[in-house]
Design an enzyme around this catalytic site. Structure first.
Site, PDB file in Angstrom:
ATOM      1  N   ASP A  81       0.851  -1.223  -0.133  1.00 21.32           N
ATOM      2  CA  ASP A  81      -0.091  -0.292   0.142  1.00 21.32           C
ATOM      3  C   ASP A  81       0.495   1.268   0.263  1.00 21.32           C
ATOM      4  OD1 ASP A  81      -2.013   1.609   0.175  1.00 21.32           O
ATOM      5  OD2 ASP A  81      -2.671   1.094   2.568  1.00 21.32           O
ATOM      6  N   HIS A  82       0.044   2.447  -0.050  1.00 25.52           N
ATOM      7  CA  HIS A  82       0.956   3.837  -0.354  1.00 25.52           C
ATOM      8  C   HIS A  82       2.925   3.509   0.132  1.00 25.52           C
ATOM      9  CE1 HIS A  82      -2.173   6.993   0.651  1.00 25.52           C
ATOM     10  NE2 HIS A  82      -3.098   5.829   1.557  1.00 25.52           N
ATOM     11  N   GLY A 195      -7.671   7.970   8.314  1.00 26.12           N
ATOM     12  CA  GLY A 195      -7.733   7.847  10.233  1.00 26.12           C
ATOM     13  C   GLY A 195      -6.106   8.591  10.490  1.00 26.12           C
ATOM     14  N   HIS A 230      -9.898   4.842  -0.248  1.00 25.89           N
ATOM     15  CA  HIS A 230      -8.832   5.094   0.507  1.00 25.89           C
ATOM     16  C   HIS A 230      -9.332   5.488   2.217  1.00 25.89           C
ATOM     17  CE1 HIS A 230      -4.901   3.899  -0.447  1.00 25.89           C
ATOM     18  NE2 HIS A 230      -5.808   3.406  -1.288  1.00 25.89           N
ATOM     19  N   GLY A 231      -9.084   4.772   3.465  1.00 24.20           N
ATOM     20  CA  GLY A 231     -10.022   5.620   4.373  1.00 24.20           C
ATOM     21  C   GLY A 231     -11.242   5.226   4.225  1.00 24.20           C
ATOM     22  N   ASN A 252     -10.158   0.207   0.842  1.00 24.27           N
ATOM     23  CA  ASN A 252      -9.291   0.216   1.994  1.00 24.27           C
ATOM     24  C   ASN A 252      -9.641   0.148   3.844  1.00 24.27           C
ATOM     25  OD1 ASN A 252      -6.938  -0.489  -0.283  1.00 24.27           O
ATOM     26  ND2 ASN A 252      -5.410   1.235   1.305  1.00 24.27           N
ATOM     27  N   ILE A 253      -9.003  -0.868   4.460  1.00 20.83           N
ATOM     28  CA  ILE A 253      -9.582  -0.490   6.285  1.00 20.83           C
ATOM     29  C   ILE A 253      -8.044  -0.709   6.434  1.00 20.83           C
ATOM     30  CG2 ILE A 253     -10.889  -1.800   8.211  1.00 20.83           C
ATOM     31  CD1 ILE A 253     -12.195  -0.777   5.119  1.00 20.83           C
ATOM     32  N   THR A 255      -7.906   1.868  10.084  1.00 18.68           N
ATOM     33  CA  THR A 255      -8.205   2.586  11.297  1.00 18.68           C
ATOM     34  C   THR A 255      -8.741   1.271  12.429  1.00 18.68           C
ATOM     35  OG1 THR A 255      -8.219   4.412  10.417  1.00 18.68           O
ATOM     36  CG2 THR A 255      -8.917   4.468  12.508  1.00 18.68           C
TER      37      THR A 255
HETATM   38 ZN   LIG Z   1      -4.790   4.978   1.995  1.00 24.73          ZN
END
Ligand SMILES: [Zn+2]
Length: 312
Positions: A81-82, A195, A230-231, A252-253, A255
């Site tokens: 990811d990122h 988050g 995302h988020g 995307n999960i 937090t």
């Molecule tokens: Zn993200």
């Protein structure tokens, strides 16, 4: 065996989304995989650079090693990811070598995040990573627009952000970006926020975000590639489900399961109890929140399921 690109295409066709669960702590990997398998579902296990820099997942290699201990290839793939070109602290990152390393380690898909660059530079950096990923036969995700929240310091009031459309992915830019970079999946900003990750803020409950679904529709038509949200934790559930119907194909999960892990660990002092909490939360998300139990065969291309039109 289906590869990550094919799985996302199958999901898109079936009108469902693939969740990507982020693992800032290595012991989260086992319960996430177990929950996905027990729900007979499919998900990506993801790790972002900031999760080994600012949390405890150590390195892409450490995550890979832990992942292969528990891997169930019928149910999960490993996603990088990122990897930001400029990170949340405004530092330049040697993104290309991190991505090359992950590809060598066997990651199934990668993401480059050039969203803090201007459009031209984002296109340039993303195209470079897309070439590297495609040469290795794996898909590349990119981000356009500002999915805020990882930065230090408070966000402006959410309602203000949403009403002004500040940071939202621009439709014409997205059209050009998708065409010129050749990226496979695009993370868009339509009201979603990450988050918080810094200081005391990171254990605070996330604000409930909303999504501009009309804007999503315009982005979908302009880009014609699977879009990513995302988020995904803390967005109004009806909005997330509507967004999935309108072609959000990966969510995307982060937090939600991270906080489950941390608060159970703090309360009990036991990693096993924290893993149980992650298992419960992940199971709940798949089964009750997304309604994705039993969808494995569908996304693995091993079943004839309902088409997008036929999906409820
Ligand atoms: Zn993200």
């Amino acid at each position: 065996m289906s590869d990550a690109a094919e799985i996302i295409r199958n999901a898109q066709q079936a009108g469902i989304a693939i969740p990507a669960f982020n693992v800032p702590y290595l012991p989260m990997i086992e319960p996430v995989i177990r929950a996905v398998a027990d729900q007979d579902s499919f998900a990506l296990v993801g790790v972002a650079r900031l999760e080994w820099k600012k949390f405890e997942s150590q390195s892409p290699a450490a995550v890979r090693d832990e992942f292969i201990k528990w891997n169930q290839p019928d149910h999960v793939r490993l996603h990088l990811d990122h990897i930001p070109v400029i990170d949340e602290d405004n530092q330049r990152v040697d993104y290309l070598s991190i991505i090359r390393e992950a590809i060598e380690l066997g990651y199934d898909s990668v993401m480059v995040d050039g969203s803090r660059l201007d459009l031209e530079e984002n296109i340039e950096a993303t195209r470079q990573v897309v070439d590297v990923a495609h040469a290795a036969g794996i898909p590349c995700e990119a981000e356009l627009g500002a999915v805020l929240g990882h930065e230090t310091g408070p966000l402006p009031p959410y309602d203000e952000l949403f009403e002004s459309g500040m940071g939202f992915t621009d439709v014409e830019e997205a059209r050009r970006f998708a065409r010129e970079t050749g990226c496979d999946w695009l993370s868009v900003a339509i009201g979603n926020v990450h988050g918080a990750i810094s200081g005391a803020m990171k254990d605070r409950k996330k604000i409930e975000a909303r999504l501009d679904l009309d804007h999503l529709e315009r982005l979908r038509k302009a880009t014609n590639i699977p879009l990513v949200l995302h988020g995904g934790s803390g967005v109004k559930r009806e909005h997330v489900l509507d967004a999935i119907k309108r072609d959000i194909t990966k969510v995307n999960i982060g937090t939600e399961i991270r906080q489950a892990y941390r608060s159970a660990l703090r309360a009990s002092g036991s990693v096993a109890a924290a893993q149980d909490a992650v298992y419960e939360r992940t199971s709940w998300l798949i089964r009750d929140y997304f309604g994705l139990s039993g969808t494995r065969a569908l996304v693995m291309g091993q079943a004839t399921g309902p088409s997008r039109e036929g999906a409820a």
